[in-house]
Design a protein around this motif. Structure first.
Motif, PDB file in Angstrom:
ATOM      1  N   GLU A 168       0.847  -1.188   0.000  1.00  0.00           N
ATOM      2  CA  GLU A 168       0.000   0.000   0.000  1.00  0.00           C
ATOM      3  C   GLU A 168       0.884   1.240   0.000  1.00  0.00           C
ATOM      4  O   GLU A 168       1.868   1.320   0.721  1.00  0.00           O
ATOM      5  CB  GLU A 168      -0.891  -0.013   1.235  1.00  0.00           C
ATOM      6  N   GLY A 169       0.553   2.210  -0.844  1.00  0.00           N
ATOM      7  CA  GLY A 169       1.342   3.433  -0.931  1.00  0.00           C
ATOM      8  C   GLY A 169       2.608   3.282  -1.741  1.00  0.00           C
ATOM      9  O   GLY A 169       3.535   4.088  -1.625  1.00  0.00           O
ATOM     10  N   THR A 170       2.693   2.248  -2.589  1.00  0.00           N
ATOM     11  CA  THR A 170       3.892   2.036  -3.393  1.00  0.00           C
ATOM     12  C   THR A 170       4.085   3.152  -4.417  1.00  0.00           C
ATOM     13  O   THR A 170       3.115   3.767  -4.881  1.00  0.00           O
ATOM     14  CB  THR A 170       3.804   0.685  -4.134  1.00  0.00           C
ATOM     15  N   GLY A 171       5.321   3.417  -4.750  1.00  0.00           N
ATOM     16  CA  GLY A 171       5.631   4.405  -5.782  1.00  0.00           C
ATOM     17  C   GLY A 171       5.974   3.767  -7.104  1.00  0.00           C
ATOM     18  O   GLY A 171       6.502   4.424  -8.006  1.00  0.00           O
ATOM     19  N   PHE A 172       5.683   2.463  -7.248  1.00  0.00           N
ATOM     20  CA  PHE A 172       6.067   1.728  -8.448  1.00  0.00           C
ATOM     21  C   PHE A 172       5.451   2.340  -9.703  1.00  0.00           C
ATOM     22  O   PHE A 172       6.068   2.329 -10.771  1.00  0.00           O
ATOM     23  CB  PHE A 172       5.646   0.259  -8.301  1.00  0.00           C
ATOM     24  N   TYR A 173       4.239   2.873  -9.564  1.00  0.00           N
ATOM     25  CA  TYR A 173       3.546   3.434 -10.731  1.00  0.00           C
ATOM     26  C   TYR A 173       3.680   4.961 -10.802  1.00  0.00           C
ATOM     27  O   TYR A 173       2.980   5.607 -11.574  1.00  0.00           O
ATOM     28  CB  TYR A 173       2.067   3.032 -10.692  1.00  0.00           C
ATOM     29  N   GLU A 174       4.559   5.520  -9.993  1.00  0.00           N
ATOM     30  CA  GLU A 174       4.818   6.962 -10.040  1.00  0.00           C
ATOM     31  C   GLU A 174       5.379   7.326 -11.415  1.00  0.00           C
ATOM     32  O   GLU A 174       6.299   6.672 -11.922  1.00  0.00           O
ATOM     33  CB  GLU A 174       5.833   7.319  -8.952  1.00  0.00           C
ATOM     34  N   PRO A 175       4.832   8.382 -12.058  1.00  0.00           N
ATOM     35  CA  PRO A 175       5.291   8.749 -13.401  1.00  0.00           C
ATOM     36  C   PRO A 175       6.806   8.951 -13.503  1.00  0.00           C
ATOM     37  O   PRO A 175       7.410   8.599 -14.522  1.00  0.00           O
ATOM     38  CB  PRO A 175       4.532  10.057 -13.679  1.00  0.00           C
ATOM     39  N   GLY A 176       7.419   9.490 -12.477  1.00  0.00           N
ATOM     40  CA  GLY A 176       8.861   9.725 -12.532  1.00  0.00           C
ATOM     41  C   GLY A 176       9.696   8.470 -12.376  1.00  0.00           C
ATOM     42  O   GLY A 176      10.905   8.488 -12.644  1.00  0.00           O
ATOM     43  N   LEU A 177       9.064   7.371 -11.944  1.00  0.00           N
ATOM     44  CA  LEU A 177       9.775   6.100 -11.775  1.00  0.00           C
ATOM     45  C   LEU A 177       9.396   5.091 -12.845  1.00  0.00           C
ATOM     46  O   LEU A 177      10.234   4.290 -13.271  1.00  0.00           O
ATOM     47  CB  LEU A 177       9.477   5.508 -10.390  1.00  0.00           C
ATOM     48  N   LEU A 178       8.143   5.111 -13.283  1.00  0.00           N
ATOM     49  CA  LEU A 178       7.663   4.175 -14.277  1.00  0.00           C
ATOM     50  C   LEU A 178       8.405   4.391 -15.597  1.00  0.00           C
ATOM     51  O   LEU A 178       8.458   5.496 -16.126  1.00  0.00           O
ATOM     52  CB  LEU A 178       6.162   4.364 -14.491  1.00  0.00           C
ATOM     53  N   GLY A 179       9.001   3.354 -16.099  1.00  0.00           N
ATOM     54  CA  GLY A 179       9.776   3.459 -17.332  1.00  0.00           C
ATOM     55  C   GLY A 179      11.253   3.676 -17.088  1.00  0.00           C
ATOM     56  O   GLY A 179      12.072   3.452 -17.984  1.00  0.00           O
ATOM     57  N   VAL A 180      11.598   4.152 -15.888  1.00  0.00           N
ATOM     58  CA  VAL A 180      13.020   4.327 -15.528  1.00  0.00           C
ATOM     59  C   VAL A 180      13.518   3.109 -14.763  1.00  0.00           C
ATOM     60  O   VAL A 180      14.581   2.551 -15.060  1.00  0.00           O
ATOM     61  CB  VAL A 180      13.202   5.607 -14.674  1.00  0.00           C
ATOM     62  N   ILE A 181      12.703   2.676 -13.765  1.00  0.00           N
ATOM     63  CA  ILE A 181      13.029   1.474 -13.001  1.00  0.00           C
ATOM     64  C   ILE A 181      12.924   0.260 -13.917  1.00  0.00           C
ATOM     65  O   ILE A 181      11.893   0.025 -14.547  1.00  0.00           O
ATOM     66  CB  ILE A 181      12.076   1.305 -11.807  1.00  0.00           C
ATOM     67  N   GLY A 182      13.980  -0.514 -13.981  1.00  0.00           N
ATOM     68  CA  GLY A 182      13.985  -1.718 -14.803  1.00  0.00           C
ATOM     69  C   GLY A 182      14.566  -1.519 -16.180  1.00  0.00           C
ATOM     70  O   GLY A 182      14.837  -2.496 -16.878  1.00  0.00           O
ATOM     71  N   THR A 183      14.755  -0.265 -16.595  1.00  0.00           N
ATOM     72  CA  THR A 183      15.366  -0.002 -17.905  1.00  0.00           C
ATOM     73  C   THR A 183      16.682   0.752 -17.720  1.00  0.00           C
ATOM     74  O   THR A 183      17.754   0.212 -17.949  1.00  0.00           O
ATOM     75  CB  THR A 183      14.407   0.812 -18.795  1.00  0.00           C
ATOM     76  N   ARG A 184      16.579   2.009 -17.263  1.00  0.00           N
ATOM     77  CA  ARG A 184      17.810   2.776 -17.023  1.00  0.00           C
ATOM     78  C   ARG A 184      18.463   2.383 -15.706  1.00  0.00           C
ATOM     79  O   ARG A 184      19.684   2.385 -15.575  1.00  0.00           O
ATOM     80  CB  ARG A 184      17.487   4.275 -17.032  1.00  0.00           C
ATOM     81  N   VAL A 185      17.642   2.052 -14.735  1.00  0.00           N
ATOM     82  CA  VAL A 185      18.132   1.587 -13.433  1.00  0.00           C
ATOM     83  C   VAL A 185      17.710   0.133 -13.275  1.00  0.00           C
ATOM     84  O   VAL A 185      16.517  -0.171 -13.273  1.00  0.00           O
ATOM     85  CB  VAL A 185      17.575   2.438 -12.281  1.00  0.00           C
ATOM     86  N   THR A 186      18.656  -0.771 -13.159  1.00  0.00           N
ATOM     87  CA  THR A 186      18.409  -2.209 -13.138  1.00  0.00           C
ATOM     88  C   THR A 186      19.085  -2.846 -11.921  1.00  0.00           C
ATOM     89  O   THR A 186      19.833  -2.168 -11.197  1.00  0.00           O
ATOM     90  CB  THR A 186      18.965  -2.855 -14.413  1.00  0.00           C
ATOM     91  N   PRO A 187      18.857  -4.144 -11.678  1.00  0.00           N
ATOM     92  CA  PRO A 187      19.597  -4.826 -10.604  1.00  0.00           C
ATOM     93  C   PRO A 187      21.111  -4.719 -10.765  1.00  0.00           C
ATOM     94  O   PRO A 187      21.836  -4.720  -9.770  1.00  0.00           O
ATOM     95  CB  PRO A 187      19.117  -6.279 -10.717  1.00  0.00           C
ATOM     96  N   VAL A 188      21.585  -4.615 -11.999  1.00  0.00           N
ATOM     97  CA  VAL A 188      23.029  -4.426 -12.229  1.00  0.00           C
ATOM     98  C   VAL A 188      23.470  -3.078 -11.668  1.00  0.00           C
ATOM     99  O   VAL A 188      24.545  -2.963 -11.071  1.00  0.00           O
ATOM    100  CB  VAL A 188      23.357  -4.528 -13.730  1.00  0.00           C
ATOM    101  N   SER A 189      22.628  -2.056 -11.833  1.00  0.00           N
ATOM    102  CA  SER A 189      22.933  -0.730 -11.270  1.00  0.00           C
ATOM    103  C   SER A 189      23.025  -0.798  -9.761  1.00  0.00           C
ATOM    104  O   SER A 189      23.922  -0.196  -9.145  1.00  0.00           O
ATOM    105  CB  SER A 189      21.856   0.280 -11.672  1.00  0.00           C
ATOM    106  N   VAL A 190      22.108  -1.546  -9.143  1.00  0.00           N
ATOM    107  CA  VAL A 190      22.107  -1.672  -7.677  1.00  0.00           C
ATOM    108  C   VAL A 190      23.336  -2.448  -7.220  1.00  0.00           C
ATOM    109  O   VAL A 190      23.977  -2.081  -6.217  1.00  0.00           O
ATOM    110  CB  VAL A 190      20.827  -2.360  -7.194  1.00  0.00           C
TER     111      VAL A 190
END
Length: 485
Positions: free
Chosen positions: A287-309
């Motif tokens: 509840e209250g996740t930011g996963f669908y936040e416009p500033g994160l959606l499309g960036v997480i998983g593409t530009r920022v990946t587990p390799v980045s972490v």
């Protein structure tokens, strides 16, 4: 006088009886769905039977009904777990009257394949000193509810467990024989492919497996190695975009930021806007996740990946150690933290766990879990010792077994790291393969200790050793008399 009964018969029968009691005698034991069942069952056109109560996390969903709309193409990926599930659905056509699929049919298929793999393991250790004791330890571990509950489920872990046992059995045969036929290596390669193909998380294990293969002088090893590496590459390349994005979000907002003293600075270092720091402690489905936040959606998983972490942690060794140390508290647990073991009709409270056949789970929690730092250090050291090009190691009669332990240890380390830096949710479930490999190392250590003790005992009792000791005592007594005179 009747011939002595083979110990394998009794061990196999004991394993079958323990699994049958847990999986098929009411109340049946299984695992509740944490959200992953859909990845396996949906390509076959089945979905969970509609209920008035949300069973997720708390109760085992027992019945699945034909449901062509129960699909989520963004999450689908080829997996070796599809093979036992397909076999269960074929079997279900013979036994189901209304077309529904009961989870016990899946459990029966899993258990049958596991018992076949276990029979192969028992055959491989026949003739090894203390083989019956090794088999007993294997039963204690593998029939523990921490592992057995997975059979009545639609997770991908059962395929990995079955493939690993088959792979271990074949590896033992390779280590015991001076000459090995090509058919053994082909089977070994097939089990390695099925293991790696269970989940993308297991792809790194291809590296030590290929290295072990190339240390054998066997024609055709190049083709076998190419098949293993190709499976690993395919497994990673076909990771669904949604799954990669969810895992990355969980790593950042459920691991990096909660462990941080300055979340805004960490977000900036990862290439994200510091204003999202208030999502710290959330995960993809909370509840209250930011996963669908416009500033994160499309960036997480593409530009920022587990390799980045992973790169973020490598550049900060202190943070890396803090993250690993936190995971060590859960790493040895065999009981998934978000999953009940019973169906709702059994009458148990939500999330209730079975306590039958849980001795090995307790050993993991109270013994192995307390020494996790030492165990990981030993697992890191074992492959290095196995690769040392020393003349003594080359001449050692235990060289192949040292390499076997090195293979198990290196795979265990990679399984731990893949779980630690592949996601931040369901850590216990993600450590499933690591714990299997840890158990294999424990049993191997017991076998090696017993063999070494027997070798010393036989050597001490041998006539040659007795003569040498008598000669040494005579020489020492003679020297003593001369010194006194």
């Amino acid at each position: 006088m009747p011939a002595k009964t083979d110990f394998r018969f009794w061990l196999f029968g004991a394993a079958a009886a323990i699994l049958a009691y847990q999986l098929f005698v009411p109340p049946i034991v299984g695992l509740a769905d944490q959200g992953d069942f859909i990845r396996v069952i949906r390509p076959f056109g089945y979905g969970p039977e509609p209920t008035s109560v949300n069973l997720k996390y708390n109760f085992v969903p027992r019945r699945y009904v034909p449901d062509s709309g129960y699909r989520a193409l963004d999450w689908e990926q080829p997996t070796s777990e599809s093979l036992p599930v397909a076999a269960a659905i074929l079997l279900n056509r013979l036994v189901s009257k209304d077309g529904s699929l009961n989870i016990e049919v899946v459990g029966f298929t899993h258990a049958l394949l596991f018992l076949a793999a276990f029979a192969s393991f028992l055959s491989a250790i026949q003739g090894i000193f203390g083989g019956a004791i090794l088999g007993a330890f294997a039963i204690l571990a593998l029939t523990d509810v921490g592992y057995a509950a997975y059979w009545n489920s639609l997770y991908r872990e059962p395929a990995a467990c079955i493939a690993l046992i088959l792979l271990l059995a074949e590896t033992i045969r390779i280590c015991r024989r001076s000459e090995v036929s090509m058919s053994v290596y082909v089977r070994w390669t097939l089990w390695a492919i099925l293991l790696i193909g269970a989940k993308p998380q297991y792809a790194p294990l291809a590296l030590p497996l290929v290295l072990f293969l190339f240390r054998r002088r066997q024609p055709g090893r190049g083709l076998c190695a190419a098949a293993i590496l190709g499976t690993a590459v395919l497994s990673v390349a076909t990771i669904p975009k949604a799954e990669g994005s969810a895992a990355t979000y969980n790593l950042i907002f459920d691991a990096v930021l909660p462990e941080s003293k300055d979340p805004s600075a960490d977000l900036k270092a990862l290439g994200l806007d510091p204003r999202f720091a208030h999502y710290s402690g959330t995960h993809t489905w909370s509840e209250g996740t930011g996963f669908y936040e416009p500033g994160l959606l499309g960036v997480i998983g593409t530009r920022v990946t587990p390799v980045s972490v992973a790169r973020f942690y490598l550049q900060r060794p202190a943070r890396l150690w803090r993250h690993v140390h936190l995971l060590m508290r859960q790493a040895a647990s065999l009981r998934p933290e978000f999953s009940g073991n019973f169906e709702q009709s059994a009458g148990y409270p939500p999330g209730a766990r079975s306590h039958a056949f849980s001795l090995w789970s307790a050993i993991h929690e109270h013994v192995l879990g307390k020494a996790m730092v030492i165990e990981l250090l030993l697992m890191i050291a074992a492959p290095l010792l196995a690769l040392l090009p020393t003349p003594r190691l080359r001449r050692s009669p235990n060289r192949r077994w040292i390499e076997f332990a090195g293979l198990l240890a290196s795979c265990g380390v990679l399984a731990f790291l893949a779980a630690a830096f592949g996601d931040a949710r369901d850590n216990v479930k993600h450590m499933f393969l690591f714990n299997l490999l840890l158990d294999a190392l424990v049993v191997t250590g017991i076998a090696f200790a017993m063999a070494s003790a027997r070798e010393r005992f036989v050597k001490a009792r041998s006539p040659i050793t007795s003569v040498r000791r008598t000669q040494e005592v005579t020489v020492l007594a003679s020297r003593h008399r001369r010194s006194r005179s």
